[in-house]
Design a protein around this motif. Structure first.
Motif, PDB file in Angstrom:
ATOM      1  N   LEU A 167      -0.274  -5.075  -6.891  1.00  0.00           N
ATOM      2  CA  LEU A 167       0.209  -5.304  -5.530  1.00  0.00           C
ATOM      3  C   LEU A 167      -0.171  -4.130  -4.618  1.00  0.00           C
ATOM      4  O   LEU A 167      -0.592  -4.329  -3.475  1.00  0.00           O
ATOM      5  CB  LEU A 167       1.725  -5.517  -5.524  1.00  0.00           C
ATOM      6  CG  LEU A 167       2.230  -6.815  -6.150  1.00  0.00           C
ATOM      7  CD1 LEU A 167       3.747  -6.780  -6.300  1.00  0.00           C
ATOM      8  CD2 LEU A 167       1.802  -8.018  -5.322  1.00  0.00           C
ATOM      9  N   ALA A 168      -0.018  -2.907  -5.135  1.00  0.00           N
ATOM     10  CA  ALA A 168      -0.364  -1.717  -4.350  1.00  0.00           C
ATOM     11  C   ALA A 168      -1.864  -1.702  -4.038  1.00  0.00           C
ATOM     12  O   ALA A 168      -2.271  -1.344  -2.926  1.00  0.00           O
ATOM     13  CB  ALA A 168       0.054  -0.457  -5.085  1.00  0.00           C
ATOM     14  N   GLU A 169      -2.694  -2.123  -4.988  1.00  0.00           N
ATOM     15  CA  GLU A 169      -4.137  -2.191  -4.748  1.00  0.00           C
ATOM     16  C   GLU A 169      -4.451  -3.245  -3.681  1.00  0.00           C
ATOM     17  O   GLU A 169      -5.295  -3.021  -2.810  1.00  0.00           O
ATOM     18  CB  GLU A 169      -4.874  -2.503  -6.044  1.00  0.00           C
ATOM     19  CG  GLU A 169      -4.886  -1.350  -7.024  1.00  0.00           C
ATOM     20  CD  GLU A 169      -5.456  -1.732  -8.382  1.00  0.00           C
ATOM     21  OE1 GLU A 169      -5.992  -2.861  -8.534  1.00  0.00           O
ATOM     22  OE2 GLU A 169      -5.366  -0.897  -9.298  1.00  0.00           O
ATOM     23  N   ALA A 170      -3.767  -4.380  -3.742  1.00  0.00           N
ATOM     24  CA  ALA A 170      -3.960  -5.425  -2.727  1.00  0.00           C
ATOM     25  C   ALA A 170      -3.535  -4.908  -1.354  1.00  0.00           C
ATOM     26  O   ALA A 170      -4.190  -5.188  -0.345  1.00  0.00           O
ATOM     27  CB  ALA A 170      -3.165  -6.680  -3.101  1.00  0.00           C
ATOM     28  N   ALA A 171      -2.459  -4.137  -1.307  1.00  0.00           N
ATOM     29  CA  ALA A 171      -1.993  -3.562  -0.045  1.00  0.00           C
ATOM     30  C   ALA A 171      -3.018  -2.568   0.508  1.00  0.00           C
ATOM     31  O   ALA A 171      -3.275  -2.545   1.715  1.00  0.00           O
ATOM     32  CB  ALA A 171      -0.638  -2.882  -0.246  1.00  0.00           C
ATOM     33  N   GLU A 172      -3.617  -1.779  -0.358  1.00  0.00           N
ATOM     34  CA  GLU A 172      -4.649  -0.824   0.079  1.00  0.00           C
ATOM     35  C   GLU A 172      -5.849  -1.559   0.667  1.00  0.00           C
ATOM     36  O   GLU A 172      -6.392  -1.143   1.695  1.00  0.00           O
ATOM     37  CB  GLU A 172      -5.105   0.054  -1.098  1.00  0.00           C
ATOM     38  CG  GLU A 172      -4.110   1.111  -1.503  1.00  0.00           C
ATOM     39  CD  GLU A 172      -4.042   2.291  -0.547  1.00  0.00           C
ATOM     40  OE1 GLU A 172      -4.789   2.344   0.450  1.00  0.00           O
ATOM     41  OE2 GLU A 172      -3.214   3.180  -0.804  1.00  0.00           O
ATOM     42  N   ARG A 173      -6.261  -2.657   0.032  1.00  0.00           N
ATOM     43  CA  ARG A 173      -7.387  -3.446   0.558  1.00  0.00           C
ATOM     44  C   ARG A 173      -7.037  -4.019   1.927  1.00  0.00           C
ATOM     45  O   ARG A 173      -7.865  -4.033   2.838  1.00  0.00           O
ATOM     46  CB  ARG A 173      -7.760  -4.564  -0.418  1.00  0.00           C
ATOM     47  CG  ARG A 173      -8.503  -4.082  -1.653  1.00  0.00           C
ATOM     48  CD  ARG A 173      -9.076  -5.237  -2.466  1.00  0.00           C
ATOM     49  NE  ARG A 173      -8.092  -6.200  -2.902  1.00  0.00           N
ATOM     50  CZ  ARG A 173      -7.371  -6.115  -4.015  1.00  0.00           C
ATOM     51  NH1 ARG A 173      -7.540  -5.077  -4.820  1.00  0.00           N
ATOM     52  NH2 ARG A 173      -6.509  -7.052  -4.334  1.00  0.00           N
ATOM     53  N   TRP A 174      -5.783  -4.490   2.079  1.00  0.00           N
ATOM     54  CA  TRP A 174      -5.347  -5.029   3.365  1.00  0.00           C
ATOM     55  C   TRP A 174      -5.361  -3.930   4.429  1.00  0.00           C
ATOM     56  O   TRP A 174      -5.819  -4.146   5.561  1.00  0.00           O
ATOM     57  CB  TRP A 174      -3.948  -5.641   3.225  1.00  0.00           C
ATOM     58  CG  TRP A 174      -3.393  -6.148   4.504  1.00  0.00           C
ATOM     59  CD1 TRP A 174      -3.690  -7.326   5.127  1.00  0.00           C
ATOM     60  CD2 TRP A 174      -2.430  -5.491   5.343  1.00  0.00           C
ATOM     61  NE1 TRP A 174      -2.970  -7.442   6.298  1.00  0.00           N
ATOM     62  CE2 TRP A 174      -2.192  -6.326   6.451  1.00  0.00           C
ATOM     63  CE3 TRP A 174      -1.747  -4.281   5.254  1.00  0.00           C
ATOM     64  CZ2 TRP A 174      -1.297  -5.991   7.465  1.00  0.00           C
ATOM     65  CZ3 TRP A 174      -0.865  -3.939   6.261  1.00  0.00           C
ATOM     66  CH2 TRP A 174      -0.644  -4.795   7.350  1.00  0.00           C
TER      67      TRP A 174
END
Length: 131
Positions: free
Chosen positions: A6-13
Motif C-alpha cells: 500500500l505504501a508503495e502504491a501511495a508513493e507511485r500516486w
C-alpha cells in the motif's frame, strides 16, 4: 493487501500529484500526506483479513470539509482501492491546491442520460399539448 505494498502504491500516486507521503506507520497502518500550501490528510488502511474500509481524515480544520466527497465515496457500496480513494481525495483538494476543477466521469454519464431522456420528454409533451 500488505501495508508495504500500500505504501508503495501511495508513493507511485504521489509521483504524479503535488502530494508527498511524509509518514507511513505500519503498526498503525497510517499514511500521512502533505502538499503546499498546507494541505494535509491521512489514510488509515484496513487490516488485510478484517474487511473494514479505508478511512481518510485531516487534523487541519481548513482541509477537513474538503474530504467529504472522499469520505462519502468510501462509505458507498463496494470495496475501494487505495488508488481510487487517493484520486477522490486529490479531486476534493483541487480548489485548495489552486488547481482547476475536473469533470467527474459519473457527472458526464449523468449528463448523457439526461440528454437521451429529453427527446422522449418533449415527445410526451407534444402528445399532451395536441389533445
Amino acid at each position: 493487501m500488505a501495508f508495504e505494498a500500500l505504501a508503495e502504491a501511495a508513493e507511485r500516486w504521489c509521483a504524479r500529484t503535488p502530494f508527498q507521503l511524509i509518514a507511513a506507520e505500519e503498526t498503525e497502518r497510517r499514511m500521512d500526506f502533505y502538499a503546499e500550501p498546507g494541505v494535509s490528510f491521512y489514510v488509515l488502511c484496513p487490516e488485510p483479513a478484517c474487511g473494514d474500509n479505508f478511512h481518510v481524515w485531516s487534523e487541519s480544520e481548513d482541509c477537513l470539509p474538503f474530504l467529504q466527497l472522499a469520505q462519502d465515496y468510501i462509505s458507498s457500496c463496494g470495496k475501494k482501492t487505495l488508488h481510487e480513494i487517493l484520486e477522490k481525495v486529490f479531486k476534493s483538494f483541487r480548489p485548495l491546491l489552486g488547481l482547476p476543477d475536473v469533470d467527474d466521469d459519473a457527472f458526464e454519464e449523468y449528463n448523457a442520460d439526461v440528454e437521451e431522456e429529453e427527446p422522449e420528454a418533449d415527445h410526451q409533451q407534444m402528445g399532451v399539448s395536441q389533445q
